[in-house]
Design a protein around this motif. Structure first.
Motif, PDB file in Angstrom:
ATOM      1  N   SER A 146       0.827  -1.211   0.000  1.00 40.64           N
ATOM      2  CA  SER A 146       0.000   0.000   0.000  1.00 40.64           C
ATOM      3  C   SER A 146       0.857   1.255   0.000  1.00 40.64           C
ATOM      4  O   SER A 146       0.579   2.223  -0.731  1.00 40.64           O
ATOM      5  CB  SER A 146      -0.923  -0.004   1.228  1.00 40.64           C
ATOM      6  OG  SER A 146      -1.829  -1.081   1.180  1.00 40.64           O
ATOM      7  N   VAL A 147       1.908   1.275   0.820  1.00 34.68           N
ATOM      8  CA  VAL A 147       2.808   2.440   0.859  1.00 34.68           C
ATOM      9  C   VAL A 147       3.475   2.647  -0.491  1.00 34.68           C
ATOM     10  O   VAL A 147       3.559   3.776  -1.011  1.00 34.68           O
ATOM     11  CB  VAL A 147       3.865   2.253   1.966  1.00 34.68           C
ATOM     12  CG1 VAL A 147       4.969   3.305   1.836  1.00 34.68           C
ATOM     13  CG2 VAL A 147       3.218   2.349   3.336  1.00 34.68           C
ATOM     14  N   ARG A 148       3.943   1.567  -1.080  1.00 35.82           N
ATOM     15  CA  ARG A 148       4.623   1.684  -2.375  1.00 35.82           C
ATOM     16  C   ARG A 148       3.672   2.176  -3.461  1.00 35.82           C
ATOM     17  O   ARG A 148       4.038   3.040  -4.272  1.00 35.82           O
ATOM     18  CB  ARG A 148       5.181   0.309  -2.762  1.00 35.82           C
ATOM     19  CG  ARG A 148       5.934   0.322  -4.082  1.00 35.82           C
ATOM     20  CD  ARG A 148       6.539  -1.027  -4.386  1.00 35.82           C
ATOM     21  NE  ARG A 148       7.265  -1.017  -5.636  1.00 35.82           N
ATOM     22  CZ  ARG A 148       7.903  -2.064  -6.139  1.00 35.82           C
ATOM     23  NH1 ARG A 148       7.888  -3.218  -5.474  1.00 35.82           N
ATOM     24  NH2 ARG A 148       8.537  -1.973  -7.293  1.00 35.82           N
ATOM     25  N   SER A 149       2.446   1.672  -3.477  1.00 34.98           N
ATOM     26  CA  SER A 149       1.476   2.092  -4.494  1.00 34.98           C
ATOM     27  C   SER A 149       1.127   3.569  -4.359  1.00 34.98           C
ATOM     28  O   SER A 149       1.118   4.321  -5.346  1.00 34.98           O
ATOM     29  CB  SER A 149       0.214   1.232  -4.368  1.00 34.98           C
ATOM     30  OG  SER A 149      -0.779   1.659  -5.256  1.00 34.98           O
ATOM     31  N   THR A 150       0.862   4.000  -3.116  1.00 34.87           N
ATOM     32  CA  THR A 150       0.503   5.402  -2.892  1.00 34.87           C
ATOM     33  C   THR A 150       1.668   6.324  -3.204  1.00 34.87           C
ATOM     34  O   THR A 150       1.501   7.388  -3.819  1.00 34.87           O
ATOM     35  CB  THR A 150       0.058   5.602  -1.430  1.00 34.87           C
ATOM     36  OG1 THR A 150      -1.017   4.700  -1.140  1.00 34.87           O
ATOM     37  CG2 THR A 150      -0.399   7.028  -1.199  1.00 34.87           C
ATOM     38  N   ALA A 151       2.869   5.931  -2.802  1.00 31.57           N
ATOM     39  CA  ALA A 151       4.049   6.761  -3.078  1.00 31.57           C
ATOM     40  C   ALA A 151       4.299   6.873  -4.576  1.00 31.57           C
ATOM     41  O   ALA A 151       4.694   7.936  -5.073  1.00 31.57           O
ATOM     42  CB  ALA A 151       5.257   6.158  -2.369  1.00 31.57           C
ATOM     43  N   ALA A 152       4.059   5.787  -5.320  1.00 35.77           N
ATOM     44  CA  ALA A 152       4.265   5.824  -6.774  1.00 35.77           C
ATOM     45  C   ALA A 152       3.299   6.792  -7.437  1.00 35.77           C
ATOM     46  O   ALA A 152       3.659   7.548  -8.355  1.00 35.77           O
ATOM     47  CB  ALA A 152       4.096   4.419  -7.350  1.00 35.77           C
ATOM     48  N   ILE A 153       2.037   6.821  -6.971  1.00 35.11           N
ATOM     49  CA  ILE A 153       1.050   7.749  -7.542  1.00 35.11           C
ATOM     50  C   ILE A 153       1.479   9.186  -7.276  1.00 35.11           C
ATOM     51  O   ILE A 153       1.447  10.052  -8.181  1.00 35.11           O
ATOM     52  CB  ILE A 153      -0.337   7.473  -6.940  1.00 35.11           C
ATOM     53  CG1 ILE A 153      -0.857   6.102  -7.400  1.00 35.11           C
ATOM     54  CG2 ILE A 153      -1.317   8.581  -7.326  1.00 35.11           C
ATOM     55  CD1 ILE A 153      -2.141   5.686  -6.734  1.00 35.11           C
ATOM     56  N   TRP A 164      -7.421  15.324  -3.735  1.00 30.50           N
ATOM     57  CA  TRP A 164      -6.937  13.952  -3.890  1.00 30.50           C
ATOM     58  C   TRP A 164      -5.530  13.789  -3.317  1.00 30.50           C
ATOM     59  O   TRP A 164      -5.190  12.744  -2.764  1.00 30.50           O
ATOM     60  CB  TRP A 164      -6.952  13.557  -5.369  1.00 30.50           C
ATOM     61  CG  TRP A 164      -8.330  13.225  -5.847  1.00 30.50           C
ATOM     62  CD1 TRP A 164      -9.165  14.018  -6.575  1.00 30.50           C
ATOM     63  CD2 TRP A 164      -9.024  12.006  -5.590  1.00 30.50           C
ATOM     64  NE1 TRP A 164     -10.356  13.379  -6.798  1.00 30.50           N
ATOM     65  CE2 TRP A 164     -10.300  12.127  -6.202  1.00 30.50           C
ATOM     66  CE3 TRP A 164      -8.727  10.835  -4.908  1.00 30.50           C
ATOM     67  CZ2 TRP A 164     -11.246  11.116  -6.147  1.00 30.50           C
ATOM     68  CZ3 TRP A 164      -9.668   9.822  -4.866  1.00 30.50           C
ATOM     69  CH2 TRP A 164     -10.920   9.976  -5.477  1.00 30.50           C
ATOM     70  N   GLN A 165      -4.737  14.821  -3.453  1.00 32.70           N
ATOM     71  CA  GLN A 165      -3.395  14.755  -2.873  1.00 32.70           C
ATOM     72  C   GLN A 165      -3.470  14.578  -1.351  1.00 32.70           C
ATOM     73  O   GLN A 165      -2.717  13.802  -0.762  1.00 32.70           O
ATOM     74  CB  GLN A 165      -2.619  16.030  -3.220  1.00 32.70           C
ATOM     75  CG  GLN A 165      -1.154  15.972  -2.801  1.00 32.70           C
ATOM     76  CD  GLN A 165      -0.415  17.229  -3.191  1.00 32.70           C
ATOM     77  OE1 GLN A 165      -0.906  18.345  -2.997  1.00 32.70           O
ATOM     78  NE2 GLN A 165       0.767  17.061  -3.767  1.00 32.70           N
ATOM     79  N   GLY A 166      -4.407  15.306  -0.723  1.00 32.95           N
ATOM     80  CA  GLY A 166      -4.588  15.167   0.725  1.00 32.95           C
ATOM     81  C   GLY A 166      -5.023  13.757   1.102  1.00 32.95           C
ATOM     82  O   GLY A 166      -4.575  13.200   2.118  1.00 32.95           O
ATOM     83  N   ARG A 167      -5.923  13.197   0.266  1.00 34.42           N
ATOM     84  CA  ARG A 167      -6.381  11.825   0.549  1.00 34.42           C
ATOM     85  C   ARG A 167      -5.215  10.833   0.452  1.00 34.42           C
ATOM     86  O   ARG A 167      -5.065   9.949   1.303  1.00 34.42           O
ATOM     87  CB  ARG A 167      -7.474  11.425  -0.428  1.00 34.42           C
ATOM     88  CG  ARG A 167      -8.798  12.155  -0.210  1.00 34.42           C
ATOM     89  CD  ARG A 167      -9.852  11.627  -1.165  1.00 34.42           C
ATOM     90  NE  ARG A 167     -11.122  12.336  -1.006  1.00 34.42           N
ATOM     91  CZ  ARG A 167     -12.210  12.054  -1.712  1.00 34.42           C
ATOM     92  NH1 ARG A 167     -12.175  11.103  -2.645  1.00 34.42           N
ATOM     93  NH2 ARG A 167     -13.329  12.742  -1.518  1.00 34.42           N
ATOM     94  N   PHE A 168      -4.424  11.003  -0.607  1.00 33.50           N
ATOM     95  CA  PHE A 168      -3.288  10.085  -0.782  1.00 33.50           C
ATOM     96  C   PHE A 168      -2.285  10.222   0.372  1.00 33.50           C
ATOM     97  O   PHE A 168      -1.745   9.230   0.865  1.00 33.50           O
ATOM     98  CB  PHE A 168      -2.591  10.353  -2.122  1.00 33.50           C
ATOM     99  CG  PHE A 168      -3.331   9.768  -3.303  1.00 33.50           C
ATOM    100  CD1 PHE A 168      -3.705   8.433  -3.327  1.00 33.50           C
ATOM    101  CD2 PHE A 168      -3.641  10.551  -4.398  1.00 33.50           C
ATOM    102  CE1 PHE A 168      -4.383   7.895  -4.399  1.00 33.50           C
ATOM    103  CE2 PHE A 168      -4.325  10.026  -5.486  1.00 33.50           C
ATOM    104  CZ  PHE A 168      -4.695   8.692  -5.488  1.00 33.50           C
ATOM    105  N   LEU A 169      -2.031  11.453   0.775  1.00 34.06           N
ATOM    106  CA  LEU A 169      -1.097  11.655   1.888  1.00 34.06           C
ATOM    107  C   LEU A 169      -1.645  11.058   3.183  1.00 34.06           C
ATOM    108  O   LEU A 169      -0.909  10.496   3.987  1.00 34.06           O
ATOM    109  CB  LEU A 169      -0.807  13.146   2.068  1.00 34.06           C
ATOM    110  CG  LEU A 169       0.044  13.794   0.964  1.00 34.06           C
ATOM    111  CD1 LEU A 169       0.117  15.304   1.171  1.00 34.06           C
ATOM    112  CD2 LEU A 169       1.454  13.198   0.950  1.00 34.06           C
ATOM    113  N   GLY A 170      -2.965  11.179   3.390  1.00 33.93           N
ATOM    114  CA  GLY A 170      -3.582  10.569   4.568  1.00 33.93           C
ATOM    115  C   GLY A 170      -3.465   9.054   4.546  1.00 33.93           C
ATOM    116  O   GLY A 170      -3.161   8.411   5.568  1.00 33.93           O
ATOM    117  N   ASN A 171      -3.717   8.463   3.360  1.00 37.91           N
ATOM    118  CA  ASN A 171      -3.565   7.016   3.222  1.00 37.91           C
ATOM    119  C   ASN A 171      -2.121   6.577   3.483  1.00 37.91           C
ATOM    120  O   ASN A 171      -1.865   5.546   4.119  1.00 37.91           O
ATOM    121  CB  ASN A 171      -3.983   6.568   1.822  1.00 37.91           C
ATOM    122  CG  ASN A 171      -5.478   6.701   1.593  1.00 37.91           C
ATOM    123  OD1 ASN A 171      -6.262   6.792   2.549  1.00 37.91           O
ATOM    124  ND2 ASN A 171      -5.888   6.739   0.335  1.00 37.91           N
TER     125      ASN A 171
END
Length: 411
Positions: A146-153, A164-171
């Motif tokens: 999950s960390v790798r996928s979110t960081a890649a996006i 959406w950036q805030g959501r990704f950073l929260g995830n």
């Protein structure tokens, strides 16, 4: 006090320490030098009156030449010698008497190796079959993905909207926390793998068995258990123990056990009780050196009371050669044989196994089977024995016809 097999060696060492010639000592006690030479090399037994004269001539209490080596020391040395094919086992007492410090060192190293082997068995069970370990690894790998996928996006997308950036950073933050917690729990779990008293209990059955062991297998209530499932199993165990005791009262059972020996079928016939209940009463008898394993019709071990020298797997399948499983396929047929465990510390045990069918739903219901194997120390090494192990993963018998997989101990 009996004369020790080391008496001659001790006499010789004392004479040499005093600077006496063999001929002079022999003359002073009225024997020939050649006869004293045989005594000093432990090739002649010595009568107690002569020993008294020799002790007086050597200015030592006679007890110094009479006392033997403690049986436990000799047993430990003989067990250690099993690891050394060229060891002179018949001279263990001589070695212990002349070099007590070295004997203690050899015994200490032997016990250390045995402890490491037990730790390896426990670690193998954990790494191969432990569901808690599997779940922990899955949690860590899931968080990493999950960390790798979110960081890649976040790294590859340039025009992400602020929402959406805030959501990704929260995830990313939540997954990072989950990864840290999972990794910490996994490290703590593995750190405890070598310490039985600190091991994480992976199942209610393990929790129950640890609780029974801590109370010397004689608990009075189901308090002190962490999980509801273990408490429920403990309550059932206590109910079963009370029923067994009602059929096999303590005082009468102790007398019958002395008269008949640990024979579950004979004891069940004496009391008119359940054979498997007799198994349980034998193994829980105070001071009884015995182990017990019980399995259901699937071969799954449902109860384990260990005995020193016979390793019982914590998870997964046991050795298919155990008489326990032969009994499972032959209901109501008593099976008795001598078995020998694998490894440099091979030990022999006399086992008695029995399988009993049950029909809890009556004539039209399914047949359930339960089998038990009583494990008793076997005195002596004579005669044939069935060669068995604990589980294939740590069994050193490469030529075993029942091997399912290579051993991790293979060269």
């Amino acid at each position: 006090m009996p004369i020790s097999a080391l008496t001659g060696s001790r006499l010789r060492e004392r004479r040499v320490a005093l600077g006496l010639r063999q001929a002079d000592l022999a003359f002073s006690v009225g024997i020939s030098a050649s006869y004293l030479n045989l005594i000093e090399h432990n090739r002649r037994r010595i009568a107690e009156p002569l020993l008294l004269r020799l002790a007086e001539a050597l200015d030592q209490p006679v007890q110094n030449f009479q006392e033997g080596i403690a049986g436990t020391v000799l047993d430990d040395l003989r067990a250690a010698s099993a690891r050394l094919p060229g060891a002179e086992v018949d001279r263990s007492e001589d070695f212990a008497g002349r070099f007590p410090g070295w004997a203690a060192t050899v015994i200490g190293l032997h016990q250390r190796v045995a402890g490491l082997e037990r730790a390896l068995e426990a670690m193998n069970d954990r790494m191969s079959h432990d569901p808690h370990l599997s779940a922990s690894l899955h949690e860590v790998l899931s968080a990493v993905a999950s960390v790798r996928s979110t960081a890649a996006i976040l790294a590859d997308t340039e025009d992400i909207e602020p929402e959406w950036q805030g959501r990704f950073l929260g995830n990313l933050q939540q997954d990072s926390k989950r990864l840290a917690v999972g990794a910490e729990a996994l490290v703590r779990y593995l750190d405890n793998a070598g310490h039985a008293e600190e091991q994480v209990l992976a199942s209610p059955q393990e929790e129950l068995e640890a609780w029974l062991l801590a109370q010397d297998w004689r608990p009075s209530d189901a308090s002190g258990l962490a999980s509801a499932a273990a408490r429920q199993m403990a309550a059932a165990w206590l109910t079963q123990a009370a029923r067994d005791l009602a059929v096999y009262p303590a005082a009468e059972f102790a007398g019958a056990l002395d008269a008949l020996g640990p024979d579950p079928v004979a004891l069940a016939g004496r009391f008119g009780g359940d054979v498997l209940a007799a198994f349980r009463r034998i193994v829980l008898q105070p001071g009884m050196q015995a182990g017990l394993v019980v399995c259901d019709a699937s071969g799954t071990l449902t109860f384990r009371k260990p005995i020193a020298g016979f390793a019982l797997p914590r998870f997964g399948a046991a050795c298919p050669l155990w008489p326990l499983f032969a009994a499972l396929s032959r209901p109501m047929t008593p099976i008795e044989m001598v078995i020998e465990t694998a490894g440099p510390q091979a030990a022999r045990f006399r086992v008695r196994a029995f399988c009993q069918p049950y029909f809890p739903q009556g004539f039209r219901g399914p047949e359930l089977r339960e089998a038990a194997m009583l494990i008793l120390p076997e005195v002596g090494r004579g005669g044939d024995a069935l060669l068995v192990g604990s589980t294939c993963r740590i069994c050193q018998r490469e030529a075993c016809p029942a091997r399912r997989e290579p051993s991790i101990l293979s060269a």
